[in-house]
Structures are given as structure tokens and as C-alpha cells.
Write a protein that holds these residues in place. Structure first.
Motif, PDB file in Angstrom:
ATOM      1  N   ARG A   3      -5.289  14.690   2.629  1.00 36.07           N
ATOM      2  CA  ARG A   3      -6.632  15.187   2.620  1.00 36.07           C
ATOM      3  C   ARG A   3      -7.546  14.223   2.670  1.00 36.07           C
ATOM      4  NH1 ARG A   3      -7.949  20.470   0.868  1.00 36.07           N
ATOM      5  NH2 ARG A   3      -5.698  20.886   1.508  1.00 36.07           N
ATOM      6  N   PRO A   4      -8.223  13.725   3.851  1.00 38.89           N
ATOM      7  CA  PRO A   4      -9.135  12.447   3.825  1.00 38.89           C
ATOM      8  C   PRO A   4     -10.103  12.688   2.856  1.00 38.89           C
ATOM      9  CG  PRO A   4      -8.109  12.679   5.916  1.00 38.89           C
ATOM     10  CD  PRO A   4      -7.517  13.997   5.211  1.00 38.89           C
ATOM     11  N   THR A   5     -10.729  14.150   2.803  1.00 41.64           N
ATOM     12  CA  THR A   5     -11.833  14.378   1.972  1.00 41.64           C
ATOM     13  C   THR A   5     -11.705  14.580   0.610  1.00 41.64           C
ATOM     14  OG1 THR A   5     -11.644  16.738   2.418  1.00 41.64           O
ATOM     15  CG2 THR A   5     -12.985  15.518   4.181  1.00 41.64           C
ATOM     16  N   LEU A   6     -10.372  14.467   0.315  1.00 43.68           N
ATOM     17  CA  LEU A   6     -10.121  14.700  -1.005  1.00 43.68           C
ATOM     18  C   LEU A   6     -10.573  13.312  -2.003  1.00 43.68           C
ATOM     19  CD1 LEU A   6      -8.444  16.271  -3.356  1.00 43.68           C
ATOM     20  CD2 LEU A   6      -6.577  14.911  -2.707  1.00 43.68           C
ATOM     21  N   ALA A   7     -11.336  13.756  -3.175  1.00 44.06           N
ATOM     22  CA  ALA A   7     -12.000  12.639  -4.033  1.00 44.06           C
ATOM     23  C   ALA A   7     -11.392  12.983  -5.484  1.00 44.06           C
ATOM     24  CB  ALA A   7     -13.497  13.057  -4.063  1.00 44.06           C
ATOM     25  N   LEU A   8     -10.735  12.016  -5.709  1.00 40.36           N
ATOM     26  CA  LEU A   8     -10.436  11.967  -7.287  1.00 40.36           C
ATOM     27  C   LEU A   8     -10.886  11.103  -8.204  1.00 40.36           C
ATOM     28  CD1 LEU A   8      -6.547  12.168  -6.367  1.00 40.36           C
ATOM     29  CD2 LEU A   8      -7.917  13.886  -7.152  1.00 40.36           C
ATOM     30  N   ASP A   9     -11.047  11.610  -9.503  1.00 44.11           N
ATOM     31  CA  ASP A   9     -11.742  10.646 -10.669  1.00 44.11           C
ATOM     32  C   ASP A   9     -10.573   9.147 -11.101  1.00 44.11           C
ATOM     33  OD1 ASP A   9     -12.780   9.562 -12.546  1.00 44.11           O
ATOM     34  OD2 ASP A   9     -13.444  11.342 -13.604  1.00 44.11           O
ATOM     35  N   GLN A  10     -10.823   8.369 -10.536  1.00 48.20           N
ATOM     36  CA  GLN A  10      -9.983   7.269 -11.083  1.00 48.20           C
ATOM     37  C   GLN A  10      -9.776   7.048 -12.326  1.00 48.20           C
ATOM     38  OE1 GLN A  10     -11.255   3.523  -9.405  1.00 48.20           O
ATOM     39  NE2 GLN A  10      -9.121   2.412  -9.905  1.00 48.20           N
ATOM     40  N   ARG A  11     -10.514   7.686 -13.000  1.00 53.25           N
ATOM     41  CA  ARG A  11     -10.478   7.321 -14.650  1.00 53.25           C
ATOM     42  C   ARG A  11      -9.363   8.232 -15.321  1.00 53.25           C
ATOM     43  NH1 ARG A  11     -16.973   8.261 -15.663  1.00 53.25           N
ATOM     44  NH2 ARG A  11     -16.131   9.826 -13.956  1.00 53.25           N
ATOM     45  N   LEU A  12      -9.112   9.168 -14.193  1.00 56.97           N
ATOM     46  CA  LEU A  12      -7.671  10.114 -14.989  1.00 56.97           C
ATOM     47  C   LEU A  12      -6.558   9.981 -14.317  1.00 56.97           C
ATOM     48  CD1 LEU A  12      -9.641  13.719 -14.404  1.00 56.97           C
ATOM     49  CD2 LEU A  12      -8.908  12.565 -16.428  1.00 56.97           C
ATOM     50  N   ILE A  13      -6.462   8.801 -13.266  1.00 56.15           N
ATOM     51  CA  ILE A  13      -5.342   8.619 -12.515  1.00 56.15           C
ATOM     52  C   ILE A  13      -4.611   7.224 -12.802  1.00 56.15           C
ATOM     53  CG2 ILE A  13      -4.437   8.324 -10.332  1.00 56.15           C
ATOM     54  CD1 ILE A  13      -6.551  10.367  -9.366  1.00 56.15           C
ATOM     55  N   ALA A  14      -3.236   7.328 -12.757  1.00 58.22           N
ATOM     56  CA  ALA A  14      -2.652   5.895 -12.798  1.00 58.22           C
ATOM     57  C   ALA A  14      -1.304   6.078 -12.071  1.00 58.22           C
ATOM     58  CB  ALA A  14      -2.075   5.725 -14.439  1.00 58.22           C
ATOM     59  N   THR A  15      -0.766   5.126 -11.784  1.00 53.27           N
ATOM     60  CA  THR A  15       0.376   4.891 -10.892  1.00 53.27           C
ATOM     61  C   THR A  15       1.519   4.436 -11.543  1.00 53.27           C
ATOM     62  OG1 THR A  15      -0.120   2.854  -9.645  1.00 53.27           O
ATOM     63  CG2 THR A  15      -0.871   4.800  -8.608  1.00 53.27           C
ATOM     64  N   SER A  16       1.532   4.262 -12.865  1.00 59.93           N
ATOM     65  CA  SER A  16       2.601   4.002 -13.648  1.00 59.93           C
ATOM     66  C   SER A  16       2.688   4.405 -15.027  1.00 59.93           C
ATOM     67  CB  SER A  16       2.440   2.461 -13.911  1.00 59.93           C
ATOM     68  OG  SER A  16       1.405   1.784 -14.649  1.00 59.93           O
ATOM     69  N   GLY A  17       3.689   4.554 -15.499  1.00 60.36           N
ATOM     70  CA  GLY A  17       3.896   5.382 -16.691  1.00 60.36           C
ATOM     71  C   GLY A  17       3.757   4.439 -17.966  1.00 60.36           C
ATOM     72  N   ALA A  18       3.092   4.945 -18.908  1.00 61.00           N
ATOM     73  CA  ALA A  18       2.805   4.105 -20.316  1.00 61.00           C
ATOM     74  C   ALA A  18       3.519   4.945 -21.355  1.00 61.00           C
ATOM     75  CB  ALA A  18       1.181   4.292 -20.490  1.00 61.00           C
ATOM     76  N   VAL A  19       3.858   6.129 -21.326  1.00 60.48           N
ATOM     77  CA  VAL A  19       4.767   6.703 -22.234  1.00 60.48           C
ATOM     78  C   VAL A  19       5.842   7.534 -21.811  1.00 60.48           C
ATOM     79  CG1 VAL A  19       4.407   8.206 -24.188  1.00 60.48           C
ATOM     80  CG2 VAL A  19       2.488   7.205 -23.503  1.00 60.48           C
ATOM     81  N   PHE A  20       7.102   7.165 -22.233  1.00 62.78           N
ATOM     82  CA  PHE A  20       8.341   7.978 -22.114  1.00 62.78           C
ATOM     83  C   PHE A  20       9.117   8.623 -23.291  1.00 62.78           C
ATOM     84  CE2 PHE A  20       7.179   4.335 -18.985  1.00 62.78           C
ATOM     85  CZ  PHE A  20       7.590   4.909 -17.767  1.00 62.78           C
ATOM     86  N   ARG A  21       9.604   9.615 -22.848  1.00 61.33           N
ATOM     87  CA  ARG A  21      10.521  10.078 -23.871  1.00 61.33           C
ATOM     88  C   ARG A  21      11.977   9.800 -23.349  1.00 61.33           C
ATOM     89  NH1 ARG A  21      10.143  16.160 -23.509  1.00 61.33           N
ATOM     90  NH2 ARG A  21      11.753  15.918 -22.104  1.00 61.33           N
ATOM     91  N   ILE A  22      12.775   9.292 -24.181  1.00 64.33           N
ATOM     92  CA  ILE A  22      14.360   9.149 -23.997  1.00 64.33           C
ATOM     93  C   ILE A  22      15.048  10.029 -24.876  1.00 64.33           C
ATOM     94  CG2 ILE A  22      16.073   7.128 -23.818  1.00 64.33           C
ATOM     95  CD1 ILE A  22      13.951   5.318 -23.951  1.00 64.33           C
TER      96      ILE A  22
END
Length: 352
Positions: free
Chosen positions: A303-322
Motif C-alpha cells: 500500500r504505497p500510501t500507507l504511512a506508519l509511525d517509525q517510533r512504534l516499529i522495529a524489525t528485530s526482537g528485543a524481548v523473547f519468551r523461551i
């Protein structure tokens, strides 16, 4: 009437005495046999208890090995790159856990990226968080407005479809439950609930005024109920407990959602422009294109017109449950913990 003849008539026959002796011996043998049987049963019960306890120790050690395997998978993934998605080895930890099988015992390991869920305790901003987060600097609000909107959109989205007014009251009530003061919060015109609102029904009940310790605590917050929190296990319908986490990421990852692992309902909450249909398209896209997930703007390819707030987004995990579960027939032991990256700090250790 006395004399030898009279005494002779009252003497017990010899056969009767032998019968009594035989009966006494029989009773004694039966009693000893019963005592021996009871002792044997007690020894058997104790043996089984000791054996079960020994097996429980072995299963516990096997579960700990499963946790170590999970940490190793996440450490190896961290060394390989900064992008996390559901096609990586850590997300298929159950396949790797086959190496832990031994003598009929098996251990299954499950790793969940909690960064793909909404960090509910990030809703209220601490003074330390405000110092780190420049966009919030100078704001007098006791809550993070971006996180409040995120939770609001989750409650009103296609999964829960709550009335907007009710959802705003619930968000405000949750803020009041977590924050440390006694001032009633107001979120977009709807007020929350401090001690007075709870004590109208229960004089002993009041907000915790601290971060949630477990998601089950949500049922105590005004407006929330068990069905909303836990969903319906029989139909597989998700609840808030499947989409939120009480764990909070460290540093700049605080409150950010890993869009590469987030469920469709969480993706939908990221923006008013994302509806249920687009959220499902995003899920399918990332499954088919794992190599394209390093750039946080990848949703705009659909969706080329989709605008997301970068301050809410990550592409990696920082917290995991094992979670590692060791089993032998009907006996089992489970250990779970939360791992923070990049510090690799282990918290919330639990054993069952």
C-alpha cells in the motif's frame, strides 16, 4: 457333690485344646501375612515416590537444557544479523529440540518474540523513559499517547470490535491501574478509575499503582473481563493475553512492535489505515518475502500510501519468551523465562 469323679466330668477334652491352638496359630499367620502385605505396599509406595522424585529431577535438568538451547539459538541469531522474522531457526526451535531426546524422555522448546506484541506496561511513561524518548520530552501526560492509541486501535479493531467510548474508558482505567498516583486519568474525553471507583463495589479493591505483573491481572481492571483477556480456547479465538505482553523492552526498543513477527491483529493496530484485510496481506507478504523484511517500510510495497509511525516499529526482537517442556510418559516439567537482547538478561524465571 465333690470328689474325683465330679472334677473329671468338667475337664476340657484334649481335642478342643488342639483346635483352639490351631485357630490361634491361623489367626497369627493371617495377621503376620496382612502386616507383611501392608509393609510391602508401603515399601512399594515409597519406592515409587523416590523413583518419581528422581525422574522429576532428571526432567527438570532436561528442561533447563531446553532453556539453554533456546538462549543459544537466540545468541546465534543475534550474531548473524539484526532482522528477526518467523522463518528463522529460533522460530522453529521445536525442530532443534530433538537433540535433547534421551531414554524415552523428550523436550520441546518454544520461542516467542514478545516484541511482536503490544508492551502494555510501556503505556505509562517513567521519568527515565521520558528522558530517553525525545518526542515525549516536555509532555505533562502520565502516559505515552502513542501506546494508548495502539491499545485503543487493538480494542476497536476487527478482533474485538469494542465500542469506541468503552475502549477509551478501558485504556484510561488501565493507565490508572499502572501509574503511581491517585489522579483519575482522562483519555480522549473518557475518564479512568482510581480507588474510589473500585471501592463502590468492593471496599478492599483498588488499583495496583504499579506495572502489571501478569496479564491475568487485567481481569481486575475496570472494563476488562476473562473472555476479553483469555479469548476462547475451545474455538481458538485469541484474547488480549495472546496479543499483549507485560515485558518491556530496554532502551530505544521500549514500546516498539516487531512488524516481522506481530500477529495480524497487532499489525492492524499500528495504523488506522490498516484494516483486517490489509493485515492478512501483510502476514502473507512477509511469509513469502523474508529477504525483504530488513527495511521497516516494507508494508508500503503493498500500500504505497500507507504511512506508519517509525517510533512504534522495529524489525528485530528485543524481548523473547523461551519455554521448555520435558516429558516422560505422563510426567512432565516445564520451565519458562524471558530473555532481553542485546543484554541477554534473563527475567521472569518460572518452573512448573
Amino acid at each position: 457333690m465333690s470328689g474325683p469323679g465330679v472334677v473329671a466330668r468338667w475337664r476340657r477334652p484334649v481335642g478342643d485344646e488342639r483346635g483352639m491352638a490351631l485357630l490361634f496359630a491361623l489367626v497369627l499367620v493371617v495377621s503376620l501375612a496382612a502386616a507383611a502385605l501392608a509393609l510391602e505396599r508401603r515399601i512399594l509406595v515409597n519406592y515409587r515416590a523416590v523413583r518419581a522424585e528422581a525422574e522429576a529431577v532428571r526432567l527438570r535438568q532436561l528442561a533447563r537444557s531446553g532453556i539453554e538451547l533456546g538462549i543459544a539459538l537466540l545468541a546465534d541469531d543475534f550474531r548473524r544479523g539484526a532482522v528477526d522474522h518467523l522463518g528463522e531457526a529460533w522460530a522453529r526451535a521445536e525442530e532443534a529440540s530433538g537433540v535433547l531426546a534421551s531414554e524415552g524422555r523428550r523436550c520441546t522448546v518454544e520461542i516467542v518474540d514478545l516484541s511482536g506484541r503490544i508492551q502494555v506496561n510501556a503505556l505509562v511513561t517513567s521519568p527515565e523513559a521520558k528522558k530517553r524518548d525525545r518526542p515525549l520530552a516536555g509532555l505533562r501526560a502520565r502516559y505515552d499517547p502513542r501506546q494508548a492509541q495502539l491499545l485503543f486501535r487493538l480494542l476497536t479493531g476487527s478482533r474485538f470490535q469494542l465500542d469506541h467510548r468503552r475502549a477509551r474508558r478501558m485504556v484510561a482505567a488501565l493507565i490508572d491501574w499502572i501509574d503511581s498516583d491517585q489522579t483519575v486519568c482522562e483519555f480522549e474525553g473518557q475518564k479512568g478509575a482510581e480507588a474510589g471507583a473500585y471501592q463502590e463495589r468492593d471496599r478492599q479493591r483498588r488499583p495496583a499503582n504499579r506495572p502489571l505483573a501478569a496479564l491475568s491481572e487485567l481481569v481486575l481492571v475496570r472494563g476488562f473481563d476473562e473472555r476479553l483477556v483469555f479469548g476462547d480456547p475451545q474455538t481458538g479465538r485469541l484474547g488480549l493475553a495472546d496479543l499483549l505482553t507485560v515485558a518491556v523492552a530496554q532502551g530505544r526498543a521500549r514500546g516498539r512492535i516487531n512488524i516481522n513477527t506481530a500477529p495480524a491483529a497487532v499489525l492492524e493496530a499500528l495504523s488506522p489505515a490498516i484494516d483486517a484485510r490489509l493485515a492478512q496481506e501483510l502476514v502473507r507478504y512477509r511469509q513469502a518475502n523474508p529477504q525483504a523484511l530488513a527495511d521497516w517500510r516494507w508494508p508500503s510495497r503493498l500500500r504505497p500510501t500507507l504511512a506508519l509511525d517509525q517510533r512504534l516499529i522495529a524489525t528485530s526482537g528485543a524481548v523473547f519468551r523461551i519455554r521448555a517442556t520435558a516429558r516422560l510418559q505422563q510426567q512432565w516439567r516445564r520451565i519458562s523465562c524471558v530473555l532481553h537482547r542485546p543484554s541477554f538478561q534473563v527475567t521472569d524465571w518460572r518452573e512448573e
